[in-house]
Design an enzyme around this catalytic site. Structure first.
Site, PDB file in Angstrom:
ATOM      1  N   HIS A 184      -9.992 -27.088 -39.489  1.00  0.00           N
ATOM      2  CA  HIS A 184     -10.523 -25.825 -40.018  1.00  0.00           C
ATOM      3  C   HIS A 184     -12.031 -25.766 -39.833  1.00  0.00           C
ATOM      4  CE1 HIS A 184      -7.485 -23.509 -41.873  1.00  0.00           C
ATOM      5  NE2 HIS A 184      -7.199 -24.326 -42.860  1.00  0.00           N
ATOM      6  N   GLU A 195      -2.840 -27.324  -6.056  1.00  0.00           N
ATOM      7  CA  GLU A 195      -3.427 -28.557  -6.588  1.00  0.00           C
ATOM      8  C   GLU A 195      -2.941 -29.807  -5.861  1.00  0.00           C
ATOM      9  OE1 GLU A 195      -2.527 -28.794 -10.763  1.00  0.00           O
ATOM     10  OE2 GLU A 195      -0.624 -27.757 -10.517  1.00  0.00           O
ATOM     11  N   ASP A 233      -6.887 -31.529 -10.429  1.00  0.00           N
ATOM     12  CA  ASP A 233      -5.839 -32.361  -9.842  1.00  0.00           C
ATOM     13  C   ASP A 233      -5.968 -32.453  -8.328  1.00  0.00           C
ATOM     14  OD1 ASP A 233      -3.121 -31.709 -12.205  1.00  0.00           O
ATOM     15  OD2 ASP A 233      -4.670 -33.246 -12.125  1.00  0.00           O
ATOM     16  N   CYS A 249      -9.019 -22.110 -11.062  1.00  0.00           N
ATOM     17  CA  CYS A 249      -8.962 -22.293 -12.514  1.00  0.00           C
ATOM     18  C   CYS A 249      -9.346 -23.705 -12.933  1.00  0.00           C
ATOM     19  CB  CYS A 249      -7.584 -21.920 -13.058  1.00  0.00           C
ATOM     20  SG  CYS A 249      -6.235 -22.790 -12.265  1.00  0.00           S
TER      21      CYS A 249
END
Lengths: 87, 565
Positions: free
Chosen positions: B184, B424, B448, B495
């Site tokens: 939290h 990848e 990767d 990405c």
């Protein structure tokens, strides 16, 4: 007195914030609101009772509503659940 | 002067005087009590606590207010109050004992429920119990709103109610012994932009002492020398100035000097990342990692649960694309729910699309949920770890089957949904031209791709230093993939981490990538670079120099030179 089955649709089920919204909706009405889930009965006006039921997304609960505003109450609950209880 | 390492959970540098938060546990021993007197005391304590929480909630952020409201609901719960009153009546005892007795049962019930979310909520119950007990004892619970401006909060861990009462104006940093990035406290610190670290050794820190907290680098500095203090203050200024300067790019178009549009998107992994991505001014989601839905739980998420999450993302982004990557999980973790055992060579093993094509039941459930959600926004499907044309064709065949199924059921979905792949594996990178004939888009997973191409395990200390995306071999593969995409007329994006790396962005633009997806807080910086770049110039330089690069050093110099005029 009316009974109806309802499927919980939001991702976290009847958990903290959604449970809070659920209970808030229910306590607006005078009727007594209970639900059964997996063989046990719970009081829909008690946040802690609702939380302890651990209802998950996709689970079905059976509501039992009893009181002068039972129809409005059921309609309000159905609407809140359909809208995802804030999720 | 003493520097101790800690885990940075919210970036930035904070400097201030320590306010050490102690947890005082009031006495809950059973004593004689008069029913009506005790019930009155209980009523007053509950009212006072409710009022305190409401006051905090009125000036809290949305995240904090939600938590506080749930606390109020629990306090007003008929079962809890009546339960406590019953014990007072039955035992003729003091309210402290009654509170502890009743709450103890609920706390235990939640903690032992075997349900992780409920177990986490037992912490909220304990928090409410402790606050009630302190009010009954006349102790004022710690109020984060009452401390001196610029204080640094120091504690074992912050209770939910304290974390929910933190204000950016008063607190310059937070240091905790327990907790981590997903607690939290960390989530609230990040949402308020307050530097924070956890896993710190706090036992000797005294109230009032001067501390420097580095939430980015992950350390706490005690008794800083004047020199160090000046250094950190300067660092902090530079940090804040940079953030402020980047704010100027919010809402601006991500377009190069010569008019080429680049889509800057966010990589997200948790449901909570959706809001963070939007706040970071993301133009879409370039990678929605769906693994979190399958991890740390005893059962597989059903279609409804998945649909609910994907729909949320779709709706939040409206017309902007949300690329959902199908299950990318493997034997580096044992996941009994999926029937995954630990493997000897997990990165070369039964994972991602290979697993999904063997376990079509799991794959189908996910595809149904994603397709249903596609009716609510601009969702695209992305398949991970494709190593050949066959896998792509099998995946598409299954997707078509699921589409027919849904159509037969009369369920709405996007019939023309884009299906793309992550590049990848080296084989996919080399065979990109053939794959581009079938895939609707590419997104390069440089993390990767780099590991597989250089044959280096990032996690292996002995060779980790060999891992670098600034290797000419990897750069050539990136160029090759982008070329193949351009020739087939499909979108090529990225990405992996390299997408948000300032050192790589110009190169990626020069290769012809039109989408860069990264962590939210890199977006404004990326936009600045895009707007200062000329696509044609970069393209020209890449084409002229890329093949002459041999060593990592040459590659790095080349990448950096792209920033020169």
């Amino acid at each position: 007195m009316i009974t109806e089955k309802l499927q919980i649709k939001n991702a976290s089920g009847l958990h903290m914030r959604p449970a809070g919204i659920f209970v808030k909706e229910v306590t607006k009405f005078k009727s007594e609101v209970l639900f059964t889930f997996k063989g046990s009965e719970y009081n829909a006006k008690s946040m802690i009772n609702v939380l302890s039921a651990a209802v998950k997304c996709g689970d079905e609960i059976e509501l039992t509503i009893n009181g002068e505003d039972e129809n409005d109450c059921l309609a309000a609950i159905k609407s809140a659940v359909e809208n995802g209880l804030g999720e | 002067m003493e520097i101790s390492k800690a885990t940075g959970v919210s970036e930035g540098i904070g400097i201030g005087r320590a306010v050490v938060v102690d947890t005082i546990i009031p006495d809950t021993g059973k004593r004689q009590g008069q029913s009506d007197v005790e019930k009155e005391r209980l009523k007053n304590a509950v009212e006072k606590l409710t009022a305190n929480i409401q006051k905090k909630a009125s000036s809290a952020s949305e995240e904090q207010a939600g938590i506080l409201e749930s606390h109020i609901m629990l306090l007003g719960d008929p079962f809890i109050i009546s339960g406590i009153e019953e014990v007072i009546d039955r035992e003729s005892c003091n309210s402290e004992y009654a509170v502890a007795e009743v709450m103890k049962n609920y706390i235990a019930m939640f903690r032992e429920s075997g349900d992780e979310l409920l177990a986490a909520r037992s912490i909220d119950l304990k928090d409410i119990q402790d606050n009630l007990l302190m009010l009954l004892a006349g102790i004022t619970p710690f109020d984060p709103g009452s401390i001196a401006r610029g204080s640094v909060l120091v504690a074992d861990e912050l209770t939910t109610s304290v974390a929910a009462g933190i204000s950016k104006e008063l607190i310059s940093a937070i240091v905790t012994r327990l907790g981590g990035r997903t607690s939290h406290t960390a989530i609230i610190a990040r949402s308020l932009g307050i530097p924070a670290v956890s896993g710190a050794d706090i036992c000797e820190i005294a109230d009032g002492e001067l501390l420097v907290v580095d939430g980015t680098g992950g350390c706490v500095v005690r008794r800083p020398t004047d020199e160090q203090l000046e250094e950190y203050k300067a660092k902090r200024e530079v940090d804040l100035e940079r953030k402020k300067a980047l704010e100027a790019y919010r809402g601006l178009e991500s377009v190069t000097l010569d008019g080429r549009k680049i889509e800057l998107c966010a990589n997200i992994g948790l449901e909570t990342d959706i809001v963070t991505a939007i706040e970071a001014d993301a133009e879409g989601v370039g990678l929605f990692r769906t693994e979190f839905l399958y991890m740390d739980r005893p059962s597989i998420p059903n279609e409804e649960e998945q649909f609910s999450v994907y729909k949320k993302a779709a709706v939040a982004f409206g017309k902007r694309p949300v690329i959902i990557r199908t299950l990318d999980i493997g034997g580096d973790k044992a996941i009994p729910a999926l029937g995954l055992d630990k493997e000897e060579n997990p990165f070369l093993g039964w994972r991602a699309i290979r697993y999904c094509l063997d376990r079509k039941d799991v794959f189908r459930t996910q595809l149904r949920a994603v397709l249903r959600a596609s009716a609510f926004g601009n969702i695209k499907i992305m398949i991970p770890m494709i190593s050949g044309v066959e896998e792509l064709k099998s995946s598409i065949a299954l997707i078509e089957e699921v589409k027919r199924e849904l159509k037969g059921e009369g369920v709405d979905f996007n019939e023309c949904i884009d299906v793309g792949i992550m590049i990848e594996t080296p084989s996919a990178a080399v065979l990109a031209d053939r794959l581009a004939e079938t895939a609707d888009f590419f997104s390069i997973g440089t993390n990767d791709l780099t590991q597989y191409t250089l044959a280096v395990d990032r996690g292996n200390d002995k060779v980790a230093n060999l891992y670098t995306t600034y290797n000419p071999a990897v750069l050539r593969l990136i160029y090759n993939v982008a070329q193949a995409a351009a020739e087939a007329g499909i979108m090529c994006g990225i990405c992996g981490e390299a997408g948000g790396d300032p050192r790589m962005i110009r190169f990626l633009i020069g290769c012809g990538l039109s989408e860069l997806s990264m962590t939210g807080n890199s977006i404004l910086q990326a936009r600045k670079i895009v707007r200062e770049s000329s696509y044609e110039k970069l393209r020209d330089r890449v084409e002229r120099k890329l093949w002459s690069l041999g060593s990592v050093g040459e590659a790095e110099s080349f990448l950096d030179s792209l920033g020169d005029d």
